[in-house]
Scaffold this active site. Structure first.
Site, PDB file in Angstrom:
ATOM      1  N   LYS A  12      -5.531   1.952   7.612  1.00 56.03           N
ATOM      2  CA  LYS A  12      -6.594   1.160   8.230  1.00 56.03           C
ATOM      3  C   LYS A  12      -6.166  -0.293   8.268  1.00 56.03           C
ATOM      4  O   LYS A  12      -5.351  -0.686   7.430  1.00 56.03           O
ATOM      5  CB  LYS A  12      -7.933   1.309   7.495  1.00 56.03           C
ATOM      6  CG  LYS A  12      -7.921   1.085   5.984  1.00 56.03           C
ATOM      7  CD  LYS A  12      -7.594  -0.225   5.359  1.00 56.03           C
ATOM      8  CE  LYS A  12      -8.343  -1.455   5.751  1.00 56.03           C
ATOM      9  NZ  LYS A  12      -8.023  -2.614   4.816  1.00 56.03           N
ATOM     10  N   ASP A  48     -10.337  -7.597   6.789  1.00 50.03           N
ATOM     11  CA  ASP A  48      -9.419  -6.551   6.300  1.00 50.03           C
ATOM     12  C   ASP A  48     -10.108  -5.753   5.184  1.00 50.03           C
ATOM     13  O   ASP A  48     -10.185  -4.524   5.279  1.00 50.03           O
ATOM     14  CB  ASP A  48      -8.078  -7.140   5.834  1.00 50.03           C
ATOM     15  CG  ASP A  48      -7.155  -6.056   5.301  1.00 50.03           C
ATOM     16  OD1 ASP A  48      -6.458  -5.425   6.103  1.00 50.03           O
ATOM     17  OD2 ASP A  48      -7.200  -5.791   4.070  1.00 50.03           O
ATOM     18  N   ILE A  60       0.829  -1.216   0.000  1.00 43.74           N
ATOM     19  CA  ILE A  60       0.000   0.000   0.000  1.00 43.74           C
ATOM     20  C   ILE A  60       0.858   1.258   0.000  1.00 43.74           C
ATOM     21  O   ILE A  60       0.472   2.276  -0.582  1.00 43.74           O
ATOM     22  CB  ILE A  60      -1.024   0.002   1.164  1.00 43.74           C
ATOM     23  CG1 ILE A  60      -2.127   1.007   0.890  1.00 43.74           C
ATOM     24  CG2 ILE A  60      -0.360   0.265   2.511  1.00 43.74           C
ATOM     25  CD1 ILE A  60      -2.946   0.743  -0.329  1.00 43.74           C
ATOM     26  N   SER A 104      11.841   0.787   7.075  1.00 45.52           N
ATOM     27  CA  SER A 104      11.245  -0.503   6.761  1.00 45.52           C
ATOM     28  C   SER A 104      12.340  -1.536   6.922  1.00 45.52           C
ATOM     29  O   SER A 104      13.513  -1.232   6.704  1.00 45.52           O
ATOM     30  CB  SER A 104      10.754  -0.477   5.304  1.00 45.52           C
ATOM     31  OG  SER A 104       9.625  -1.281   5.125  1.00 45.52           O
ATOM     32  N   ARG A 105      11.956  -2.775   7.298  1.00 47.36           N
ATOM     33  CA  ARG A 105      12.992  -3.792   7.505  1.00 47.36           C
ATOM     34  C   ARG A 105      13.628  -4.200   6.183  1.00 47.36           C
ATOM     35  O   ARG A 105      14.823  -4.440   6.103  1.00 47.36           O
ATOM     36  CB  ARG A 105      12.391  -5.011   8.206  1.00 47.36           C
ATOM     37  CG  ARG A 105      11.878  -4.690   9.612  1.00 47.36           C
ATOM     38  CD  ARG A 105      10.959  -5.774  10.092  1.00 47.36           C
ATOM     39  NE  ARG A 105      10.007  -6.141   9.042  1.00 47.36           N
ATOM     40  CZ  ARG A 105       9.261  -7.237   9.040  1.00 47.36           C
ATOM     41  NH1 ARG A 105       9.345  -8.087  10.044  1.00 47.36           N
ATOM     42  NH2 ARG A 105       8.422  -7.478   8.065  1.00 47.36           N
TER      43      ARG A 105
HETATM   44  P1  NAP Z   1       2.297  -5.609   3.177  1.00 53.03           P
HETATM   45  O1  NAP Z   1       2.834  -5.147   1.881  1.00 53.03           O
HETATM   46  O2  NAP Z   1       2.301  -7.078   3.459  1.00 53.03           O
HETATM   47  O3  NAP Z   1       2.980  -4.901   4.426  1.00 53.03           O
HETATM   48  C1  NAP Z   1       3.497  -3.594   4.389  1.00 53.03           C
HETATM   49  C2  NAP Z   1       4.888  -3.597   4.970  1.00 53.03           C
HETATM   50  O4  NAP Z   1       4.822  -3.693   6.381  1.00 53.03           O
HETATM   51  C3  NAP Z   1       5.736  -4.800   4.564  1.00 53.03           C
HETATM   52  O5  NAP Z   1       6.271  -4.656   3.292  1.00 53.03           O
HETATM   53  C4  NAP Z   1       6.771  -4.858   5.656  1.00 53.03           C
HETATM   54  O6  NAP Z   1       7.900  -4.069   5.286  1.00 53.03           O
HETATM   55  C5  NAP Z   1       6.055  -4.228   6.847  1.00 53.03           C
HETATM   56  N1  NAP Z   1       5.790  -5.303   7.801  1.00 53.03           N
HETATM   57  C6  NAP Z   1       5.241  -6.512   7.560  1.00 53.03           C
HETATM   58  N2  NAP Z   1       5.263  -7.255   8.674  1.00 53.03           N
HETATM   59  C7  NAP Z   1       5.831  -6.488   9.622  1.00 53.03           C
HETATM   60  C8  NAP Z   1       6.173  -6.727  10.976  1.00 53.03           C
HETATM   61  N3  NAP Z   1       5.983  -7.904  11.555  1.00 53.03           N
HETATM   62  N4  NAP Z   1       6.736  -5.718  11.667  1.00 53.03           N
HETATM   63  C9  NAP Z   1       6.999  -4.544  11.086  1.00 53.03           C
HETATM   64  N5  NAP Z   1       6.745  -4.291   9.767  1.00 53.03           N
HETATM   65  C10 NAP Z   1       6.149  -5.267   9.057  1.00 53.03           C
HETATM   66  O7  NAP Z   1       0.796  -5.135   3.397  1.00 53.03           O
HETATM   67  P2  NAP Z   1      -0.040  -3.986   2.673  1.00 53.03           P
HETATM   68  O8  NAP Z   1      -0.924  -4.616   1.671  1.00 53.03           O
HETATM   69  O9  NAP Z   1       0.812  -2.853   2.282  1.00 53.03           O
HETATM   70  O10 NAP Z   1      -1.000  -3.593   3.899  1.00 53.03           O
HETATM   71  C11 NAP Z   1      -0.546  -2.790   4.960  1.00 53.03           C
HETATM   72  C12 NAP Z   1      -1.741  -2.046   5.546  1.00 53.03           C
HETATM   73  O11 NAP Z   1      -2.363  -1.315   4.501  1.00 53.03           O
HETATM   74  C13 NAP Z   1      -2.816  -3.001   6.106  1.00 53.03           C
HETATM   75  O12 NAP Z   1      -3.309  -2.464   7.300  1.00 53.03           O
HETATM   76  C14 NAP Z   1      -3.879  -3.021   5.026  1.00 53.03           C
HETATM   77  O13 NAP Z   1      -5.189  -3.231   5.528  1.00 53.03           O
HETATM   78  C15 NAP Z   1      -3.747  -1.608   4.453  1.00 53.03           C
HETATM   79  N6  NAP Z   1      -4.231  -1.485   3.067  1.00 53.03           N
HETATM   80  C16 NAP Z   1      -3.806  -2.372   2.110  1.00 53.03           C
HETATM   81  C17 NAP Z   1      -4.335  -2.286   0.825  1.00 53.03           C
HETATM   82  C18 NAP Z   1      -3.905  -3.234  -0.265  1.00 53.03           C
HETATM   83  O14 NAP Z   1      -4.410  -3.130  -1.387  1.00 53.03           O
HETATM   84  N7  NAP Z   1      -2.987  -4.157  -0.048  1.00 53.03           N
HETATM   85  C19 NAP Z   1      -5.281  -1.293   0.525  1.00 53.03           C
HETATM   86  C20 NAP Z   1      -5.627  -0.378   1.508  1.00 53.03           C
HETATM   87  C21 NAP Z   1      -5.109  -0.482   2.777  1.00 53.03           C
HETATM   88  P3  NAP Z   1       9.369  -4.516   5.743  1.00 53.03           P
HETATM   89  O15 NAP Z   1       9.454  -6.006   5.623  1.00 53.03           O
HETATM   90  O16 NAP Z   1      10.256  -3.790   4.804  1.00 53.03           O
HETATM   91  O17 NAP Z   1       9.459  -4.055   7.163  1.00 53.03           O
END
Ligand code: NAP
Length: 310
Positions: free
Chosen positions: A94, A172, A18, A40-41
């Site tokens: 969110k 979610d 996101i 970010s990690r």
């Molecule tokens: P994601 O790509 O899986 O996670 C975002 C980043 O968070 C990861 O790349 C990781 O970066 C970091 N992360 C993951 N696990 C972690 C941990 N244990 N501790 C600390 N950092 C961690 O997920 P995403 O789809 O972007 O979703 C993230 C948020 O955005 C959620 O709350 C989701 O509901 C919201 N969202 C997502 C979308 C969508 O389309 N995917 C749309 C709207 C809102 P590093 O490994 O580099 O730390």
């Protein structure tokens, strides 16, 4: 001529799907913000200093005004607290946290620190949501049906956190529907829920949730994460002034079958405009109603075990 205020110096934390899809483009096109770092990690952002943790970022770059927290909800509290304690304004994706109480605690810290906390709900900024709200405010709701069915493999490929406790599963996306419902419907509460958990996962893949509004109107929400083909993000409402259909996740509004609102979405640019307004006016915006309904569904819901998800 009045001078425009200095841009808000911001860092993005949790550089994943996101952050790349929405936050970085929205920030790049908004003069009110200057992206000055990322933490970010694994993920990185080109052209700014990158740090492995928010703690390292806060220790190294003092001149940051705000952070945008884009990691999954279960890992957000510690990052938000660290930023608030350091006197930074905080934008949270969110859902704002994994529990209601932890976000209440963040609200208290933000208040004590005199900084802005924004629990964002991007679907509330979908183009037709305000028109739907205005229609419903002038009507009496008699019943509603929410159909939120999408393909988890398409929208969340290889995301393990989403299937873990605190990952929300089908809630979610479902919380996006709830963020619109709690904005446009009268007050409501859950009366019954049934949650389908794959035998090999700790979060639901489908759910059916029944609500009653304070005046007794029934509201049914159907969530499903295995819908291939066309995706459904629809809110149907029966009222004394006709039938309303808010479709496309809030993009399009029809009353009695006639489209009255249909515009391209600009959800994340609007979220950052809102954040900037909150920071400049020294206020916070933390509405926990959508998260509370998810908590209630888990509290009241019957648990069914269904086929494994692979
Ligand atoms: P994601 O790509 O899986 O996670 C975002 C980043 O968070 C990861 O790349 C990781 O970066 C970091 N992360 C993951 N696990 C972690 C941990 N244990 N501790 C600390 N950092 C961690 O997920 P995403 O789809 O972007 O979703 C993230 C948020 O955005 C959620 O709350 C989701 O509901 C919201 N969202 C997502 C979308 C969508 O389309 N995917 C749309 C709207 C809102 P590093 O490994 O580099 O730390």
């Amino acid at each position: 001529m009045p001078q425009s205020p200095e841009p808000i110096r911001i860092a993005v934390v949790g550089v994943g799907k996101i952050a790349r899809d929405q936050h970085l483009p929205a920030l790049a096109s908004n003069d009110d913000f200057r992206l000055i770092a990322a933490a970010s990690r694994h993920g990185t952002v080109e052209g700014v200093p990158n740090f492995g943790t928010i703690e390292a970022l806060l220790a190294d770059i003092g001149e940051i005004d705000a952070v945008s927290l884009c990691m999954p909800p279960k890992f957000r509290f510690d990052a938000a607290r660290a930023a608030l304690e350091a006197g930074k304004h905080v934008f949270m994706e969110k859902p704002p946290g994994a529990t209601v109480s932890e976000v209440e605690e963040l609200k208290r810290i933000a208040e004590r620190q005199g900084v802005t906390l924004f629990a964002s709900w991007h679907s509330r900024y979908a183009p037709a949501v305000e028109a739907a709200r205005a229609f419903l405010q002038a009507s009496t709701l008699t019943s509603a049906q929410i159909i939120w069915k999408e393909d988890v493999r398409r929208w969340h490929p290889d995301q393990d956190w989403i299937w873990q406790p605190g990952g929300f599963g089908v809630f979610d996306p479902g919380i996006n529907a709830l963020s619109i419902m709690t904005h446009i419907f009268p007050a409501m509460f859950i009366t019954d829920a049934s949650l389908d958990f794959p035998a090999n996962r700790d979060a639901p893949v489908a759910a059916k949730v029944l609500f009653r509004t304070s005046s007794g109107a029934p509201v049914v929400m159907d969530l499903d994460w295995l819908q291939t083909g066309p995706q459904s993000w629809d809110i149907h409402a029966e009222t004394d002034r006709g039938t309303m259909l808010l479709s496309g996740g809030g993009a399009k509004l029809a009353i009695d079958g006639v489209v009255v609102h249909d515009e391209p979405e600009t959800e994340y640019p609007m979220l950052y405009k809102r954040f900037s307004d909150l920071v400049r006016s020294h206020t916070s915006d933390v509405d926990l109603a959508p998260l509370q309904h998810v908590a209630d569904a888990f509290m009241l819901g019957k648990r069914n075990v269904v086929d494994e998800f692979r």
